[in-house]
Design an enzyme around this catalytic site. Structure first.
Site, PDB file in Angstrom:
ATOM      1  CD1 TRP A 138      -2.704   1.576   0.488  1.00 50.81           C
ATOM      2  CD2 TRP A 138      -1.986   1.922   2.583  1.00 50.81           C
ATOM      3  NE1 TRP A 138      -3.401   2.624   1.007  1.00 50.81           N
ATOM      4  CE2 TRP A 138      -2.985   2.856   2.291  1.00 50.81           C
ATOM      5  CE3 TRP A 138      -1.388   1.949   3.838  1.00 50.81           C
ATOM      6  CZ2 TRP A 138      -3.411   3.809   3.208  1.00 50.81           C
ATOM      7  CZ3 TRP A 138      -1.807   2.893   4.756  1.00 50.81           C
ATOM      8  CH2 TRP A 138      -2.813   3.809   4.447  1.00 50.81           C
ATOM      9  CG  ASP A 220      -2.006  -2.283   7.474  1.00 53.06           C
ATOM     10  OD1 ASP A 220      -3.105  -2.111   8.047  1.00 53.06           O
ATOM     11  OD2 ASP A 220      -1.646  -1.614   6.486  1.00 53.06           O
ATOM     12  CE  LYS A 256      -9.953   0.466   3.072  1.00 53.72           C
ATOM     13  NZ  LYS A 256      -9.444   1.069   1.880  1.00 53.72           N
TER      14      LYS A 256
HETATM   15  N1  PLP Z   1      -3.601  -0.380   5.286  1.00 49.58           N
HETATM   16  C1  PLP Z   1      -3.934  -0.848   4.079  1.00 49.58           C
HETATM   17  C2  PLP Z   1      -3.224  -2.037   3.539  1.00 49.58           C
HETATM   18  C3  PLP Z   1      -4.942  -0.222   3.341  1.00 49.58           C
HETATM   19  O1  PLP Z   1      -5.252  -0.681   2.138  1.00 49.58           O
HETATM   20  C4  PLP Z   1      -5.596   0.912   3.889  1.00 49.58           C
HETATM   21  C5  PLP Z   1      -6.618   1.632   3.132  1.00 49.58           C
HETATM   22  O2  PLP Z   1      -6.709   1.610   1.946  1.00 49.58           O
HETATM   23  C6  PLP Z   1      -5.214   1.342   5.161  1.00 49.58           C
HETATM   24  C7  PLP Z   1      -4.214   0.672   5.831  1.00 49.58           C
HETATM   25  C8  PLP Z   1      -5.800   2.564   5.817  1.00 49.58           C
HETATM   26  O3  PLP Z   1      -7.089   2.529   6.130  1.00 49.58           O
HETATM   27  P1  PLP Z   1      -7.849   3.792   6.731  1.00 49.58           P
HETATM   28  O4  PLP Z   1      -8.637   4.378   5.624  1.00 49.58           O
HETATM   29  O5  PLP Z   1      -8.676   3.215   7.820  1.00 49.58           O
HETATM   30  O6  PLP Z   1      -6.835   4.753   7.244  1.00 49.58           O
END
Ligand code: PLP
Length: 407
Positions: A138, A220, A256
């Protein structure tokens, strides 16, 4: 002359830029496969029915007010969030060595964890400890850790582009050869962007090397429930590592799986050796939060806490999550079947082998450009697509366009 005249223009964030380009496109049958959010078969955002129900419970609860929350967040949110990550019967929870910090989304949880580790892990203020993130990962992982002060953020081998699967040998090799005490950011499930997770057997091999080489695991977990439709299955790796005795951090996002993207609901679960270590860690976390956002917002955390703490609402939520996961699985199956029926060159098994919201199609940058410019189908330059951008109405058009792009 402005005091800001020397400020350089920063590059736009790719995924938000893509959506802007999509919004500006006038083509009637345009498709956005770039967004990182769930869409219904009508291509619309979905407010989970259980969330609507809980919001009305909250709005009618006259005991609630807008006082500040504690610095570490809503206690019933933090404990129930950690419980779904580690499991109801987690011995670590029973041993009072699990704690949590309510954070602003999964990103906030990663940020809090990174700030804490840079200050206190492996020697105070040790900015030299290597932080390893998967290649690819990410896009925000690198910057979150480097902005927290880590000077050595590096990739570890993960994706085997040739075979469109996990490069286990490369991954294990990097675990073997890195400096002891390095920090590894691991995607708990539904790896973003590849949609490729280690199997349980592979996780066991990864854990064995990490334990032997004294490596630190920072999970994560942004997609629990989304990968398989089952909260327990998707938490398997996290729970396995806890059962092996690792001390760890786990950043959880509820963006999500609750569809609460803009409420910024996240939790940083800490698993420590014992209650005494946990207490000191939390005391420092409190200091970091105090100078960052002082105390977190309540609405999203209340929605999650009320849901997780009621057996009926919890069951309803699990059902809602499964609805989302099943739609993704259906789109995967249909896309693969359509490409195979068209006789599109290449193998397309990876579309159904990969899990979660994203798929790494294997389209190269030229093919991606063709999709955007000629077909008005927007996807990331890496070839990553969000399966939820597909609907029963646009899937034929997308499959035919992929076919054209690769032939
Ligand atoms: N980690 C990963 C792998 C993600 O894909 C995302 C969001 O796309 C996040 C963390 C962060 O999520 P948030 O929107 O809750 O900050």
């Amino acid at each position: 002359m402005s005091v800001f005249s020397e400020v350089p223009q920063a590059a736009p964030v790719a995924v938000f830029k893509l959506t802007q380009d999509f919004n500006n496109d006038q083509f009637p049958n345009k498709v956005n496969l770039g967004v990182g959010a769930y869409r219904t078969d009508e291509g619309k955002p979905w407010v989970l029915p259980v969330v609507k129900k809980v919001e009305s419970i909250i709005v009618n609860d006259t005991t609630l007010n807008h006082e500040y929350l504690p610095i570490l967040g809503l206690p019933e949110f933090r404990s129930s969030a950690s419980k779904i990550a580690l499991g109801d019967d987690s011995p670590a929870i029973q041993e009072n060595r699990v704690g949590a910090v309510q954070c602003l989304g999964g990103t906030g949880a990663l940020k809090m964890g990174a700030e804490f580790l840079r200050r206190f892990y492996n020697g105070n203020n040790n900015t030299k400890t290597p932080v390893f993130v998967s290649a690819p990962t990410w896009e925000n992982h690198n910057a979150v850790f480097s902005n927290a002060g880590f000077e050595d953020v590096r990739p570890y081998k993960y994706w085997d582009a040739q075979n469109r699967g996990l490069d286990l040998a490369g991954f294990l090799g990097d675990l073997e050869s890195c400096p002891e005490h390095s920090i590894f950011v691991l995607h708990a499930c539904a790896h973003n962007p590849t949609g490729t997770d280690p199997t349980q057997e592979q996780w066991k091999q990864i854990a064995e090397v990490m334990m032997r080489r004294k490596l630190f695991v920072f999970f994560d977990s942004a997609y629990q429930g989304f990968a398989s439709g089952s909260l327990d299955k998707d938490a398997w790796a996290v729970r396995y590592f806890v059962s092996m005795g690792f001390e760890m951090l786990c950043a959880q996002s509820f963006s999500k799986n609750f569809g609460l993207y803009n409420e910024r609901v996240g939790n940083l679960t800490i698993v420590a050796r014992d209650a005494d270590n946990l207490k000191r860690v939390l005391s420092q976390m409190e200091k970091i939060v105090r100078t960052t956002w002082s105390n977190p917002p309540s609405q999203g955390a209340r929605v999650v806490a009320v849901t997780l703490n009621s057996p009926e609402l919890f069951a309803e939520w699990k059902d809602n999550v499964k609805t989302m996961a099943d739609r993704v699985l259906l789109m995967r199956a249909q896309l693969k079947a359509k490409l195979q029926a068209l006789g599109t060159p290449g193998t397309w098994e990876h579309i159904t082998d990969q899990i979660g919201m994203f798929s790494f199609t294997g389209l190269n940058p030229n093919q991606v450009e063709y999709m955007i410019k000629e077909k008005h189908i927007y996807l990331m330059a890496s070839g990553r697509i969000n399966m939820c951008g597909l609907t029963t109405k646009n899937i034929d058009y997308v499959a035919e366009s992929i076919h054209e792009a690769v032939t």
